[in-house]
Design an enzyme around this catalytic site. Sequence first.
Site, PDB file in Angstrom:
ATOM      1  N   ASP A 463       0.888  -1.159   0.000  1.00 28.21           N
ATOM      2  CA  ASP A 463       0.000   0.000   0.000  1.00 28.21           C
ATOM      3  C   ASP A 463       0.929   1.212   0.000  1.00 28.21           C
ATOM      4  O   ASP A 463       2.108   1.084   0.313  1.00 28.21           O
ATOM      5  CB  ASP A 463      -0.868  -0.056   1.273  1.00 28.21           C
ATOM      6  CG  ASP A 463      -1.525   1.261   1.561  1.00 28.21           C
ATOM      7  OD1 ASP A 463      -2.199   1.761   0.672  1.00 28.21           O
ATOM      8  OD2 ASP A 463      -1.368   1.766   2.678  1.00 28.21           O
ATOM      9  N   ASP A 646      -7.003  -1.256   3.345  1.00 30.71           N
ATOM     10  CA  ASP A 646      -6.146  -2.420   3.110  1.00 30.71           C
ATOM     11  C   ASP A 646      -6.614  -3.633   3.891  1.00 30.71           C
ATOM     12  O   ASP A 646      -6.145  -4.743   3.654  1.00 30.71           O
ATOM     13  CB  ASP A 646      -4.703  -2.137   3.551  1.00 30.71           C
ATOM     14  CG  ASP A 646      -4.157  -0.895   2.907  1.00 30.71           C
ATOM     15  OD1 ASP A 646      -4.322  -0.761   1.690  1.00 30.71           O
ATOM     16  OD2 ASP A 646      -3.581  -0.068   3.626  1.00 30.71           O
TER      17      ASP A 646
END
Lengths: 743, 52
Positions: A463, A646
């Site tokens: 991420d 996420d």
Amino acid sequence: MTVVEDFGRLPALTPSLAPSLAPVSACPACAAVPAAERIAALRAARDARIMLSLPLAHCAACISTVEGSLSAVPGVRSARVNLTLKRVSVEAAPDVTPAQLIAVLAAEGQEAHELDPGLLSSTETDRQGRDLLMRLGVAFFSMMNVMLLSVAVWSGAEDDTRDLFHWISAAIALPTVVFVGQPFFKSAWASLRVGRLGMDVPISLALILASSISVYETWMSGHHAYFDAAVMLAFFLLLGRYLDHRTRAIARSAAEELAALEVPRAIVLLNGAEVETAISAVVAGDIVLIRPGARMPVDGVVIHGASEVDRSLLTGESLPVQATVGTIISAGEVNLTGPLTVRVTAAGKESSLHRMADLVAVAEGAKTRYTSLADRAARLYSPLVHILSFSAFGYWMWATGGDVRHAINISAAVLIITCPCALGLAVPAVITSASGKLFRKGLLIKNGTALERLAEVDTVVFDKTGTLTMGIPDPVGLADHSHEVLAVALALAAGSSHPLARALADGSRAAGISPALVEDIREVPGHGVEGQWQGTRVRLGRFDWCGAKALPVTASYLSVGGVTHAFAFTDRPRPGAAEAVRALKAAGMRIELLSGDSEAPVQDLALRLGISDWRAGVLPAEKAARVQALAAEGRKVLMVGDGLNDTAALAAAHVSISPATALDAARVASDIVLLGQDMAPIADAVRIGRQSARRMVENFVISGGYNVVAVPLALVGAATPLAAALAMSLSSITVSLNAMRLK
Amino acid sequence: MEILAILIPVSLFLGGVGLVAFFWAMKTKQFDDPEGDAERILTKDWDDRPKP
């Protein structure tokens, strides 16, 4: 205070504040009494026991200082430091606040953070650990005594002496096996009931068979008794069990401490009074004040105030979003500039943060299907042990023409020798050693099988915001602006606590700029800072407020008498990010970057770190879908992420890592937590993961090797109790030493 | 070999004393903070009188 006045203008809300305490009556004044009751109830709800984390405590002097200074605070009844856990627990009167104690410790030079005692529920694991340790102690005591008696028998004690020693051994070993073997008996029974042959079935069978055949042999004054083997077996297996438990308990307590560091508090406004209260006591309809810099504790609608909110943990976008009256905010966002008054629409378990847990639960279901190396070994091993033992029994029954005693003796010997003493230690010893090593590098292994899974990884998905970057802006291209412009910008920025303003001020100070003389500086929450410079109005803030054209990147804008200047920012990469990416590439990994942020910053970072495969503007569900698609291709994905967006992807990945700064939900969903800021240990983790998986396989091979030598001996009836004891202790020691070879 | 009749009970008794001491230490939570206890013995705070 403005908030109080505004609250006064909202009389319609007041009765709804006390729905459970009194029926809503027509008279407005009546509502004030239950509200006052609620204030009292909220205040009393705070626990009188305060837990503080002391990350820097390390010596005898620290204990004296902390305990001494805390005990001197009026209202404190007792303070006790636990140096192993680096915590102090304080018993105090209800009016003593944690903030007060933290200030006292800060004056003594001790950094302290409040912990939520409700989340440190370590008592249950404590009890289990103590129970295992006690059984381990009993097993050790018996093993030593029985072994001592056995040495006399092995070295040739005969007739009555031998029988006497066997009887004493029996008197020690039988109660021990009954007491110490309970964890194995219970789990064997549980697995038999669902029709499976776990590792504990042959263990229990070996314990029971060895003890009963030895009692029978002693009764018949036979030559061989296996009391020592039975007790030693129990000891080594319990040792493996205890190591396993301890590793998990340490990981759990560290993870709990991370969660407990975020004490979930909200400032509720009741009849104009600010009451600091636990999130669990906040209900929908309450009015909550959120100060700048604080994280939203609840979901709600802004009813007063203007500010900007940072949604990066939820969506991954690094650009702050403007919040004004009517803006819907969700728990987990960070309020940046001005105070906001929010009417709660959902709190606690109903808030959007917690609803995400469902997504996580679905993805976690997939993860539990992973069978660990130990399970696979047990599946192979456990039927083999039974078949060998029973065929030995059958063969010797036939060969001796029905000598049951001889046949049982041999099948018991086979069972004891094949019994997976070393197998029970093979995995726990490696995991204990590896997670200790990684903990010192700043990685917390939360899940026992995480290391094995890490060893299989071939794809890493990162991420961006908060993971590869710090979420701290860094100004770029300051040199493109004139000295004068920078001096004005610095003067305006210095007065603001907005992260962009702070970064700009730090950046221009570092460039050697001194602030221009700007007067009448005032901050306009949600917009920026303005002032008077040489008779003209100057503004630093959002593009629309300054009348500038928006850049595609995170930027702050300065208008000086109608002329606008733009300061662009990049997100500072996390230290070690480049090293980690490079090392992972060198290890042959495929690396992807999935970000919810807009294209320009993602591309910029991907170029800087050398990641060729990147996507911007990815939604949370798309992240999880991408991870699942990779898994469907047969790839083993390591997901590294920190935000709510996420979380589903973290749970869906083969193995996942999140930094300690991540949201609670993300930390819970991931297998490994990165405790420090540096990212470089991730590459180490992969290396150590691969190494420990190799050590585990080696350990299985070693203990298998001992069996290959010893089992044929047992099958032909040549195994003595001495041989069994030797094989058992040698293999256990070799396996433990091999585990410690980890580097 | 009559000495065994004395020696074995004695050795078992001594081992048992160790075991009971271990139980006691665990019951009184002496393994909760090994690092702290190791450091605490060095402090001079309660050398003159016991902690109230």
